[in-house]
Scaffold this active site. Sequence first.
Site, PDB file in Angstrom:
ATOM      1  N   ASP A 132      17.428   2.452  46.698  1.00 36.45           N
ATOM      2  CA  ASP A 132      17.818   1.639  47.787  1.00 36.45           C
ATOM      3  C   ASP A 132      16.951   1.756  48.812  1.00 36.45           C
ATOM      4  OD1 ASP A 132      19.589   0.691  46.330  1.00 36.45           O
ATOM      5  OD2 ASP A 132      21.550   1.556  47.419  1.00 36.45           O
ATOM      6  N   CYS A 186      27.860 -10.429  27.613  1.00 32.33           N
ATOM      7  CA  CYS A 186      29.119 -10.946  28.494  1.00 32.33           C
ATOM      8  C   CYS A 186      29.875 -11.908  27.224  1.00 32.33           C
ATOM      9  CB  CYS A 186      28.689 -11.718  29.582  1.00 32.33           C
ATOM     10  SG  CYS A 186      28.192 -10.506  30.744  1.00 32.33           S
ATOM     11  N   CYS A 192      35.537 -11.488  35.462  1.00 34.77           N
ATOM     12  CA  CYS A 192      35.095 -10.897  37.032  1.00 34.77           C
ATOM     13  C   CYS A 192      34.863 -12.206  37.545  1.00 34.77           C
ATOM     14  CB  CYS A 192      33.264 -10.550  36.737  1.00 34.77           C
ATOM     15  SG  CYS A 192      32.261 -11.712  35.825  1.00 34.77           S
ATOM     16  N   CYS A 196      37.504 -12.260  41.045  1.00 35.21           N
ATOM     17  CA  CYS A 196      37.091 -12.052  42.428  1.00 35.21           C
ATOM     18  C   CYS A 196      37.892 -12.532  43.366  1.00 35.21           C
ATOM     19  CB  CYS A 196      35.561 -12.732  42.323  1.00 35.21           C
ATOM     20  SG  CYS A 196      35.001 -12.506  44.037  1.00 35.21           S
ATOM     21  N   CYS A 212      31.226 -11.741  49.524  1.00 30.38           N
ATOM     22  CA  CYS A 212      31.717 -10.440  49.011  1.00 30.38           C
ATOM     23  C   CYS A 212      32.218  -9.664  49.839  1.00 30.38           C
ATOM     24  CB  CYS A 212      30.446  -9.845  48.322  1.00 30.38           C
ATOM     25  SG  CYS A 212      30.767  -8.299  47.270  1.00 30.38           S
ATOM     26  N   CYS A 239      34.216  -3.006  47.253  1.00 26.81           N
ATOM     27  CA  CYS A 239      35.346  -3.670  46.374  1.00 26.81           C
ATOM     28  C   CYS A 239      34.948  -3.354  45.012  1.00 26.81           C
ATOM     29  CB  CYS A 239      35.263  -5.213  46.611  1.00 26.81           C
ATOM     30  SG  CYS A 239      36.320  -5.993  45.538  1.00 26.81           S
ATOM     31  N   CYS A 242      35.330  -6.726  40.313  1.00 27.10           N
ATOM     32  CA  CYS A 242      34.555  -7.389  39.190  1.00 27.10           C
ATOM     33  C   CYS A 242      34.232  -6.304  38.216  1.00 27.10           C
ATOM     34  CB  CYS A 242      33.389  -8.168  39.727  1.00 27.10           C
ATOM     35  SG  CYS A 242      32.079  -7.036  40.527  1.00 27.10           S
ATOM     36  N   CYS A 246      35.972  -5.742  34.234  1.00 24.71           N
ATOM     37  CA  CYS A 246      35.088  -5.965  33.034  1.00 24.71           C
ATOM     38  C   CYS A 246      35.383  -4.954  31.703  1.00 24.71           C
ATOM     39  CB  CYS A 246      33.750  -5.463  33.633  1.00 24.71           C
ATOM     40  SG  CYS A 246      32.360  -5.570  32.328  1.00 24.71           S
TER      41      CYS A 246
END
Length: 310
Positions: A132, A186, A192, A196, A212, A239, A242, A246
Amino acid sequence: MINIREKYTQLIKAESKRLGFLSCGISKAGFLEEEAPRLESWLNKNNHGQMSYMENHFDLRLNPTLLVDDAKSVISLLLNYFPSEEQNTDSYKISKYAYGHDYHFVIKEKLKELLHTIQSEIGAVSGRAFVDSAPVLDKAWAAKSGLGWIGKNSNLISQKTGSFFFIAELIIDLELEYDHATTDHCGTCTACIDSCPTEAIVSPYVVDGSKCISYFTIELKDNLPQEMKGKFNDWMFGCDVCQDVCPWNRFSKPHSEPLFNPNKELLSFTKKDWEEITEDTFNKVFKNSAVKRTKLSGLSRNIKFLKGEF
């Protein structure tokens, strides 16, 4: 007979396993042709909100050869952070990734060690580690190297281990054996999207980052928007909704990294404890934690918002 590229590749993958990484995949460094129009469209729709840094270095994000001279390979690595214990049910919630030590520092040390081993065993190899810390599209590279697929919630998902892991890269000037992308699993699932709390997944595979809960509770420095009142489901930092819903995360197993183990108070605190938290306690509970990024003032703002105080 094993060729030299294969030998080096096996060495790197064996060393990454020894260092505790969940998995390691390798891609040929080059321009991310498919991702370019997607990133441009996402930015043009202002889906990054006030995260203005996302607009910077567009070309660098799409081409690692501009980040590392003569880059040949992108080594993508996953590190599990799924906890063995979770917070008290009567608590304001913190995203699981922030339970323990700040992952930037934990992973950076492992990447340095991996690069050192490569240089010791192979010779004059140049490279850079990324956690990151620079404009690298980590999920795209991890998907390209077969570590999973990018799901409808825009997270990288693995059939074997779900999605509770960090992604990091080592970009080096050494040619290796390259892995291949996996397929999307998926299917017709929309768990998800349906779950949300703020409807941030605006369409399959597209997340409006400016809607988000993680963006609101961590990135946004202004007052939280009134229209989001009552929609945060007690999340005060990040959070996981999602990911929690899953189906692939039923395969998540607890991590084995001691530095990711949480302070016991973090797990036992009730809402009342959080509401009364002092600067001293905050510093003790979140010593070396990613939560320190919001400071106590940011956490307190989020808690007041959850309580409906402003």
